[in-house]
Design a protein around this motif. Structure first.
Motif, PDB file in Angstrom:
ATOM      1  N   PHE A 204      19.651  -0.077  11.520  1.00 20.16           N
ATOM      2  CA  PHE A 204      18.395   0.648  11.338  1.00 20.16           C
ATOM      3  C   PHE A 204      17.730   0.281  10.019  1.00 20.16           C
ATOM      4  O   PHE A 204      16.530   0.460   9.850  1.00 20.16           O
ATOM      5  CB  PHE A 204      18.629   2.161  11.405  1.00 20.16           C
ATOM      6  N   GLU A 205      18.529  -0.247   9.098  1.00 21.84           N
ATOM      7  CA  GLU A 205      18.005  -0.617   7.788  1.00 21.84           C
ATOM      8  C   GLU A 205      16.974  -1.723   7.925  1.00 21.84           C
ATOM      9  O   GLU A 205      17.209  -2.734   8.592  1.00 21.84           O
ATOM     10  CB  GLU A 205      19.158  -1.116   6.923  1.00 21.84           C
ATOM     11  N   GLY A 206      15.816  -1.506   7.313  1.00 22.41           N
ATOM     12  CA  GLY A 206      14.768  -2.526   7.397  1.00 22.41           C
ATOM     13  C   GLY A 206      13.966  -2.465   8.672  1.00 22.41           C
ATOM     14  O   GLY A 206      13.112  -3.307   8.940  1.00 22.41           O
ATOM     15  N   ARG A 207      14.221  -1.452   9.489  1.00 25.64           N
ATOM     16  CA  ARG A 207      13.476  -1.293  10.752  1.00 25.64           C
ATOM     17  C   ARG A 207      12.916   0.127  10.848  1.00 25.64           C
ATOM     18  O   ARG A 207      13.421   0.961  11.634  1.00 25.64           O
ATOM     19  CB  ARG A 207      14.372  -1.583  11.952  1.00 25.64           C
ATOM     20  N   PRO A 208      11.874   0.415  10.056  1.00 23.98           N
ATOM     21  CA  PRO A 208      11.366   1.786   9.961  1.00 23.98           C
ATOM     22  C   PRO A 208      10.917   2.390  11.292  1.00 23.98           C
ATOM     23  O   PRO A 208      11.139   3.569  11.556  1.00 23.98           O
ATOM     24  CB  PRO A 208      10.177   1.674   8.991  1.00 23.98           C
ATOM     25  N   ARG A 209      10.335   1.551  12.146  1.00 20.38           N
ATOM     26  CA  ARG A 209       9.870   2.068  13.441  1.00 20.38           C
ATOM     27  C   ARG A 209      11.051   2.523  14.286  1.00 20.38           C
ATOM     28  O   ARG A 209      11.011   3.537  14.986  1.00 20.38           O
ATOM     29  CB  ARG A 209       9.094   0.979  14.182  1.00 20.38           C
ATOM     30  N   LEU A 210      12.138   1.765  14.188  1.00 16.10           N
ATOM     31  CA  LEU A 210      13.332   2.080  14.947  1.00 16.10           C
ATOM     32  C   LEU A 210      13.959   3.374  14.419  1.00 16.10           C
ATOM     33  O   LEU A 210      14.450   4.201  15.182  1.00 16.10           O
ATOM     34  CB  LEU A 210      14.331   0.922  14.838  1.00 16.10           C
ATOM     35  N   VAL A 211      13.921   3.523  13.075  1.00 12.82           N
ATOM     36  CA  VAL A 211      14.449   4.740  12.462  1.00 12.82           C
ATOM     37  C   VAL A 211      13.681   5.959  12.960  1.00 12.82           C
ATOM     38  O   VAL A 211      14.271   6.968  13.326  1.00 12.82           O
ATOM     39  CB  VAL A 211      14.353   4.667  10.917  1.00 12.82           C
ATOM     40  N   GLU A 212      12.361   5.828  12.972  1.00  9.42           N
ATOM     41  CA  GLU A 212      11.523   6.952  13.427  1.00  9.42           C
ATOM     42  C   GLU A 212      11.854   7.309  14.867  1.00  9.42           C
ATOM     43  O   GLU A 212      11.957   8.487  15.223  1.00  9.42           O
ATOM     44  CB  GLU A 212      10.040   6.600  13.307  1.00  9.42           C
ATOM     45  N   TRP A 213      12.041   6.276  15.694  1.00 10.53           N
ATOM     46  CA  TRP A 213      12.388   6.526  17.098  1.00 10.53           C
ATOM     47  C   TRP A 213      13.740   7.224  17.188  1.00 10.53           C
ATOM     48  O   TRP A 213      13.895   8.208  17.913  1.00 10.53           O
ATOM     49  CB  TRP A 213      12.399   5.200  17.862  1.00 10.53           C
ATOM     50  N   ARG A 214      14.706   6.741  16.419  1.00 12.11           N
ATOM     51  CA  ARG A 214      16.032   7.347  16.466  1.00 12.11           C
ATOM     52  C   ARG A 214      15.976   8.814  16.052  1.00 12.11           C
ATOM     53  O   ARG A 214      16.621   9.670  16.649  1.00 12.11           O
ATOM     54  CB  ARG A 214      17.025   6.607  15.578  1.00 12.11           C
ATOM     55  N   ASP A 215      15.186   9.094  15.017  1.00 12.04           N
ATOM     56  CA  ASP A 215      15.063  10.481  14.571  1.00 12.04           C
ATOM     57  C   ASP A 215      14.448  11.363  15.644  1.00 12.04           C
ATOM     58  O   ASP A 215      14.867  12.506  15.857  1.00 12.04           O
ATOM     59  CB  ASP A 215      14.219  10.565  13.286  1.00 12.04           C
ATOM     60  N   ARG A 216      13.452  10.817  16.340  1.00 19.00           N
ATOM     61  CA  ARG A 216      12.817  11.577  17.425  1.00 19.00           C
ATOM     62  C   ARG A 216      13.821  11.854  18.535  1.00 19.00           C
ATOM     63  O   ARG A 216      13.884  12.951  19.091  1.00 19.00           O
ATOM     64  CB  ARG A 216      11.632  10.802  18.010  1.00 19.00           C
ATOM     65  N   VAL A 217      14.629  10.838  18.863  1.00 15.03           N
ATOM     66  CA  VAL A 217      15.630  11.008  19.917  1.00 15.03           C
ATOM     67  C   VAL A 217      16.653  12.060  19.488  1.00 15.03           C
ATOM     68  O   VAL A 217      17.018  12.950  20.264  1.00 15.03           O
ATOM     69  CB  VAL A 217      16.336   9.665  20.223  1.00 15.03           C
ATOM     70  N   GLU A 218      17.081  11.971  18.246  1.00 12.41           N
ATOM     71  CA  GLU A 218      18.060  12.923  17.728  1.00 12.41           C
ATOM     72  C   GLU A 218      17.522  14.343  17.814  1.00 12.41           C
ATOM     73  O   GLU A 218      18.229  15.270  18.203  1.00 12.41           O
ATOM     74  CB  GLU A 218      18.342  12.567  16.259  1.00 12.41           C
ATOM     75  N   GLU A 219      16.252  14.490  17.482  1.00 11.88           N
ATOM     76  CA  GLU A 219      15.645  15.817  17.519  1.00 11.88           C
ATOM     77  C   GLU A 219      15.504  16.324  18.952  1.00 11.88           C
ATOM     78  O   GLU A 219      15.767  17.493  19.235  1.00 11.88           O
ATOM     79  CB  GLU A 219      14.278  15.788  16.851  1.00 11.88           C
TER      80      GLU A 219
END
Lengths: 261, 242
Positions: A204-219
């Motif tokens: 996820f490091e260096g991939r901010p869009r992917l991080v945002e998606w992961r956070d949305r999924v987690e939520e």
């Protein structure tokens, strides 16, 4: 006799099923299969036509270099009906328990996008993400030898290419794979991507869009449930201290070495 | 506007779609994407499928990749007969189970046999590596054994008494190594019987039409494949057999 789910939360597809069942309040009996003990030595299997047992035999005599060990789980048993393959299990549960539409939308084009991802996943994200754990932890654990860094590099390159396609084709600028709501596609993708994270390959490091998606999924899944499902893989280093049955070690070591040829 | 299917019948999943659409009289426009001419690696095709693979579907503004997804989409849009994807939950699950498992089993192994024996030698101009072929065949043997023991068992078809998408997808994949000259059916009478049933359920003529190209390896040519694309393809395909 109710629904039984044979799972080991070390396995990505098992986590997808665990999260899905819990999130949707599907009552089931959690049959814990410890991959490195029970399933391979055939001690604990779902019964019925025992697909897992023939697979146990298969992995012990695996000459093809294809490691079947992780394919023993997940498994479902519903009365006399047994089922393997997480995609099949997720879809079966979604239909039997009439889960909310967004998981597998009834709109045929949205549904097709889920199918498209679930199909592509096998030979792309799932081709490389699991190998990070094999290379960094499991193979050294079983064989007593670390692996050359080129092996990991090769895998990370492959994974990078898949992640690029994931972001550019499957996610694009949407919130989730299908659109505005989480579906089985996001669930299956996210659990797979947590595997490398567990062994210190933070994709996820260096991939901010992917991080945002992961956070949305987690939520969308619920932070507590997400963390609970991932506790084992996030503490994977503890696994290096476990006692592995010497018989198992002897059986698997040569097979494992072949896997990465 | 009619559904467009972007296909090359050399490819197993394309054959599954071709057969399914024809068998069910689904109106479609066949857009031939010739793999051996590198037509899947053009900007034009990128717009249809950014993954640069066949098969692909275009239905108005909607594009779709992955044969499983396309087969299911067509079955729903055109309301094909129930047996293809049974509404019975457990039978449907059997179909899903097979469609999932096959990616990394029969399909992977069958592709490797065909690539190492036919396609790579054709594209690189070098003779095939016997070790690689041998390894691919071993993998295929394991997969076929699992297919017979776990998926087929003693049933006429994977989901039970009628043909489904699972059998269709299985049969087109199994025909690929046959096209590479590998004798699959003789030593496996149960598999041969199943193949016969599937061919009959589909219709012999349609089955043979779909498989004409792959069963005629000698007719394949890369004469129209430009060197840069040739190299790219060779590189990509080599990764698949390692």
């Amino acid at each position: 006799m109710g629904l039984e789910l044979y799972l080991d939360l070390l396995s990505q597809p098992c986590r997808a099923i665990y999260i899905f069942a819990k999130k949707n309040n599907i009552s089931f009996e959690f049959k814990h299969v410890e991959l490195f003990k029970d399933s391979v030595l055939g001690r604990r299997t779902p019964g019925g036509n025992n697909p897992e047992q023939s697979r146990a035999a298969q992995s012990q005599s695996a000459e093809s270099g294809k490691l079947n060990i992780l394919k023993k789980v997940p498994a479902l048993k519903d009365g006399s009906f047994t089922l393997s393959e997480s995609t099949a299990i997720l879809l079966y549960l979604s239909r039997k328990y009439n889960t909310p539409d967004h998981w597998y939308p009834s709109d045929i084009q949205k549904r097709a996008l889920v199918d498209e991802y679930l199909s592509w996943h096998h030979t792309n994200i799932r081709a490389n993400a699991p190998k990070t754990m094999w290379i960094k932890l499991l193979i050294p654990l079983f064989t007593g030898q670390p692996l050359p860094s080129e092996k990991l590099q090769e895998v990370m390159e492959g994974l990078s290419a898949s992640l690029k396609q994931f972001e550019e084709k499957f996610l694009q600028d949407k919130l989730f794979v299908v659109g505005s709501e989480i579906s089985l596609a996001d669930l299956v993708a996210v659990v797979e991507l947590m595997q490398p994270v567990g062994v210190g390959c933070d994709i996820f490091e260096g991939r901010p869009r992917l991080v945002e998606w992961r956070d949305r999924v987690e939520e969308a899944v619920g932070k507590e449930l997400f963390l609970q499902a991932h506790e084992m893989v996030m503490n994977i280093k503890e696994l290096s201290n476990i006692q592995i049955d010497p018989q198992l070690k002897a059986q698997l070591a040569p097979v494992l070495m072949k896997v990465l040829q | 506007m009619v559904v467009e299917l972007f296909l090359d019948l050399l490819s197993q999943p394309c054959r599954a779609l071709f057969i399914f659409a024809k068998k069910n009289n689904i109106p479609f426009e066949l857009k031939h994407v010739d793999l051996l001419k590198g037509q899947h690696m053009t900007e034009e095709f990128d717009k249809v499928n950014a993954l640069r693979k066949v098969p692909a579907l275009r239905d108005g503004a909607f594009t779709l990749a992955e044969s499983t997804a396309i087969l299911l989409y067509l079955s729903r849009k055109f309301k094909t007969p129930d047996h293809w994807y049974p509404s019975d939950l457990q039978k449907r699950a059997r179909v899903d189970e097979y469609l999932s498992w096959q990616h990394t089993a029969i399909r992977a192994a069958g592709c490797k046999v065909y690539l190492s024996k036919v396609l790579l030698p054709l594209i690189t101009g070098k003779p095939f590596c016997p070790e690689k072929v041998e390894r691919a065949i071993e993998e295929l043997n394991v997969a076929l054994k699992q297919f017979e023991e776990k998926f087929l068992e003693d049933k006429p078809f994977i989901a039970g008494s009628e043909i489904s998408l699972a059998d269709l997808v299985a049969v087109v994949e199994i025909m690929q190594p046959v096209g590479a000259g590998y004798e699959i059916f003789k030593p496996r009478p149960k598999l041969a019987e199943w193949q016969g049933r599937v061919e009959e359920a589909i219709g012999k003529e349609l089955f043979q039409e779909a498989h004409e190209q792959v069963l005629n390896a000698k007719s394949l040519s890369v004469a129209e494949l430009v060197p840069e694309l040739r190299e790219q393809m060779a590189c990509m395909l080599l990764k698949l057999i390692n």
